[in-house]
Design a protein around this motif. Structure first.
Motif, PDB file in Angstrom:
ATOM      1  N   PRO A   1      -5.623 -17.928   0.332  1.00  0.00           N
ATOM      2  CA  PRO A   1      -4.242 -18.156  -0.112  1.00  0.00           C
ATOM      3  C   PRO A   1      -3.563 -16.850  -0.534  1.00  0.00           C
ATOM      4  N   ALA A   2      -2.313 -16.704  -0.133  1.00  0.00           N
ATOM      5  CA  ALA A   2      -1.554 -15.509  -0.518  1.00  0.00           C
ATOM      6  C   ALA A   2      -1.351 -15.483  -2.030  1.00  0.00           C
ATOM      7  N   VAL A   3      -1.385 -14.280  -2.591  1.00  0.00           N
ATOM      8  CA  VAL A   3      -1.204 -14.087  -4.029  1.00  0.00           C
ATOM      9  C   VAL A   3      -0.140 -13.017  -4.224  1.00  0.00           C
ATOM     10  N   PRO A   4       0.840 -13.242  -5.096  1.00  0.00           N
ATOM     11  CA  PRO A   4       1.854 -12.202  -5.335  1.00  0.00           C
ATOM     12  C   PRO A   4       1.218 -10.923  -5.855  1.00  0.00           C
ATOM     13  N   GLY A   5       1.851  -9.817  -5.519  1.00  0.00           N
ATOM     14  CA  GLY A   5       1.348  -8.524  -5.970  1.00  0.00           C
ATOM     15  C   GLY A   5       0.848  -7.700  -4.809  1.00  0.00           C
ATOM     16  N   GLY A   6       0.452  -6.484  -5.093  1.00  0.00           N
ATOM     17  CA  GLY A   6      -0.015  -5.577  -4.060  1.00  0.00           C
ATOM     18  C   GLY A   6      -0.238  -4.207  -4.653  1.00  0.00           C
ATOM     19  N   PRO A   7      -0.527  -3.234  -3.813  1.00  0.00           N
ATOM     20  CA  PRO A   7      -0.880  -1.916  -4.319  1.00  0.00           C
ATOM     21  C   PRO A   7       0.265  -1.113  -4.899  1.00  0.00           C
ATOM     22  N   ALA A   8       1.525  -1.479  -4.645  1.00  0.00           N
ATOM     23  CA  ALA A   8       2.688  -0.746  -5.167  1.00  0.00           C
ATOM     24  C   ALA A   8       2.617   0.737  -4.815  1.00  0.00           C
ATOM     25  N   LEU A   9       2.258   1.010  -3.581  1.00  0.00           N
ATOM     26  CA  LEU A   9       2.132   2.374  -3.078  1.00  0.00           C
ATOM     27  C   LEU A   9       2.730   2.436  -1.681  1.00  0.00           C
ATOM     28  N   ALA A  10       3.165   3.618  -1.284  1.00  0.00           N
ATOM     29  CA  ALA A  10       3.491   3.847   0.118  1.00  0.00           C
ATOM     30  C   ALA A  10       2.193   3.963   0.890  1.00  0.00           C
ATOM     31  N   ALA A  11       2.238   3.634   2.178  1.00  0.00           N
ATOM     32  CA  ALA A  11       1.011   3.675   2.984  1.00  0.00           C
ATOM     33  C   ALA A  11       0.376   5.055   2.963  1.00  0.00           C
ATOM     34  N   ASP A  12       1.185   6.120   2.989  1.00  0.00           N
ATOM     35  CA  ASP A  12       0.608   7.470   3.035  1.00  0.00           C
ATOM     36  C   ASP A  12       0.116   7.950   1.673  1.00  0.00           C
ATOM     37  N   GLU A  13       0.270   7.134   0.628  1.00  0.00           N
ATOM     38  CA  GLU A  13      -0.292   7.471  -0.683  1.00  0.00           C
ATOM     39  C   GLU A  13      -1.702   6.917  -0.850  1.00  0.00           C
ATOM     40  N   ILE A  14      -2.127   6.076   0.068  1.00  0.00           N
ATOM     41  CA  ILE A  14      -3.461   5.479  -0.003  1.00  0.00           C
ATOM     42  C   ILE A  14      -4.456   6.385   0.704  1.00  0.00           C
ATOM     43  N   LEU A  15      -5.523   6.742   0.016  1.00  0.00           N
ATOM     44  CA  LEU A  15      -6.517   7.650   0.593  1.00  0.00           C
ATOM     45  C   LEU A  15      -7.273   6.947   1.717  1.00  0.00           C
ATOM     46  N   LEU A  16      -7.176   7.519   2.906  1.00  0.00           N
ATOM     47  CA  LEU A  16      -7.839   6.966   4.090  1.00  0.00           C
ATOM     48  C   LEU A  16      -8.794   8.015   4.644  1.00  0.00           C
TER      49      LEU A  16
ATOM     50  N   ALA B   1       0.426   0.521   7.226  1.00  0.00           N
ATOM     51  CA  ALA B   1       1.886   0.550   7.304  1.00  0.00           C
ATOM     52  C   ALA B   1       2.451  -0.862   7.381  1.00  0.00           C
ATOM     53  N   THR B   2       1.819  -1.717   8.181  1.00  0.00           N
ATOM     54  CA  THR B   2       2.277  -3.100   8.321  1.00  0.00           C
ATOM     55  C   THR B   2       2.143  -3.856   7.002  1.00  0.00           C
ATOM     56  N   LEU B   3       1.014  -3.707   6.329  1.00  0.00           N
ATOM     57  CA  LEU B   3       0.798  -4.438   5.082  1.00  0.00           C
ATOM     58  C   LEU B   3       1.737  -3.985   3.984  1.00  0.00           C
ATOM     59  N   ILE B   4       1.960  -2.678   3.881  1.00  0.00           N
ATOM     60  CA  ILE B   4       2.875  -2.179   2.857  1.00  0.00           C
ATOM     61  C   ILE B   4       4.299  -2.637   3.142  1.00  0.00           C
ATOM     62  N   GLU B   5       4.663  -2.641   4.417  1.00  0.00           N
ATOM     63  CA  GLU B   5       5.999  -3.125   4.780  1.00  0.00           C
ATOM     64  C   GLU B   5       6.148  -4.602   4.417  1.00  0.00           C
ATOM     65  N   GLU B   6       5.113  -5.378   4.655  1.00  0.00           N
ATOM     66  CA  GLU B   6       5.166  -6.809   4.299  1.00  0.00           C
ATOM     67  C   GLU B   6       5.293  -7.001   2.788  1.00  0.00           C
ATOM     68  N   GLU B   7       4.592  -6.141   2.013  1.00  0.00           N
ATOM     69  CA  GLU B   7       4.637  -6.263   0.571  1.00  0.00           C
ATOM     70  C   GLU B   7       6.020  -5.928   0.021  1.00  0.00           C
ATOM     71  N   THR B   8       6.723  -5.000   0.645  1.00  0.00           N
ATOM     72  CA  THR B   8       8.009  -4.534   0.130  1.00  0.00           C
ATOM     73  C   THR B   8       9.189  -5.275   0.746  1.00  0.00           C
ATOM     74  N   ARG B   9       8.922  -6.144   1.731  1.00  0.00           N
ATOM     75  CA  ARG B   9      10.015  -6.863   2.392  1.00  0.00           C
ATOM     76  C   ARG B   9      10.631  -7.857   1.402  1.00  0.00           C
TER      77      ARG B   9
END
Length: 254
Positions: free
Chosen positions: A39-54, A245-253
């Motif tokens: 189940p989807a839960v509100p919230g997320g990393p509150a970061l831009a995709a390029d701020e996440i260490l990959l 990028a897709t997930l962060i965009e979904e979180e901020t939409r």
């Protein structure tokens, strides 16, 4: 109703107890994973995709070349790194501890011999990392002190072991930096959504850290998006970058 999946896909093979030593994601299995999202839960990393260490492990670091593209391969290591980074922020680790944790996460499975249990792979991985830490950290552009390199090696060594199976040496290492072990175990657990049977999916009750409620659904979506991109022809790094990028965009939409 039984799964409508081909008999040769991972999902069907797992259900029949016929998985091979080397297991690569396929479209029907990924479709099943996507259709069984938590189940989807509100919230997320509150970061831009390029701020996440990959940190994406090199294919040449894998003891068994066939595992680089398998369920325990490059993308598993990279996703575990991303999840470890998000947990490091949640638990307010400093930069050096975060770098040590994420490095361990990225390479924790690179000395596996197969996609089965392989009970000694953590210990082999730790020995490999201790020997190659300088080159690995240079490739990742990470700065980790010798003390934290040893702590990262301990985390790799025990990531697949129950806490009550730690040796006295492992226990001593764990007591010095318990957060590296606990958070690597948690990040590795969260990426179990890639596995083809639901009973193998994350079981947070076995962990010693509390997970933010949004991180499970995020981890599931990270598997789905990155594996879909890979099946569509993306390279390992691009698959993860596109997924983030897709997930962060979904979180901020809105």
């Amino acid at each position: 109703m039984p799964d409508r999946v081909p008999p040769s896909c991972l999902r069907a093979l797992a259900a029949a107890g016929l998985l091979s030593d080397h297991q690569v994601m396929d479209a029907p299995t990924l479709d099943w994973i996507a259709a069984n999202a938590p189940p989807a839960v509100p919230g997320g990393p509150a970061l831009a995709a390029d701020e996440i260490l990959l940190l994406v492990p090199d294919e040449t670091w894998f003891a068994e070349p066939r595992l680089a593209d398998s369920l325990h391969g490059v993308r598993h290591g990279a996703r575990t790194c991303v999840l470890a980074f998000l947990l490091a922020r949640e638990y307010r680790l400093d930069r050096q501890h975060t770098a040590a944790l994420c490095t361990a996460a990225a390479v924790h499975d690179c000395q596996r011999h197969d996609d089965r249990a392989d009970p000694d792979h953590g210990q082999r991985g730790a020995a490999w990392f201790a020997e190659h830490a300088e080159a690995v950290l240079a490739a990742f552009d990470q700065d980790v002190s010798p003390e934290l390199r040893a702590a990262a090696a301990t985390a790799i060594a025990v990531h697949n072991l129950p806490y009550d199976a730690f040796s006295p040496e492992h226990t001593a290492g764990y007591e010095r930096t318990p957060h590296l072990v606990d958070l690597l175990k948690a990040a590795d657990c969260l990426d179990r959504y890639r596995l083809p049977l639901e009973r193998w999916w994350p079981a947070p009750v076995r962990l010693r850290v509390e997970l933010p409620s949004w991180l499970g659904p995020f981890a599931h979506s990270l598997v789905v998006h990155s594996e879909r991109a890979r099946l569509d022809g993306a390279g390992h790094r691009d698959a993860l970058s596109q997924a983030l990028a897709t997930l962060i965009e979904e979180e901020t939409r809105p």
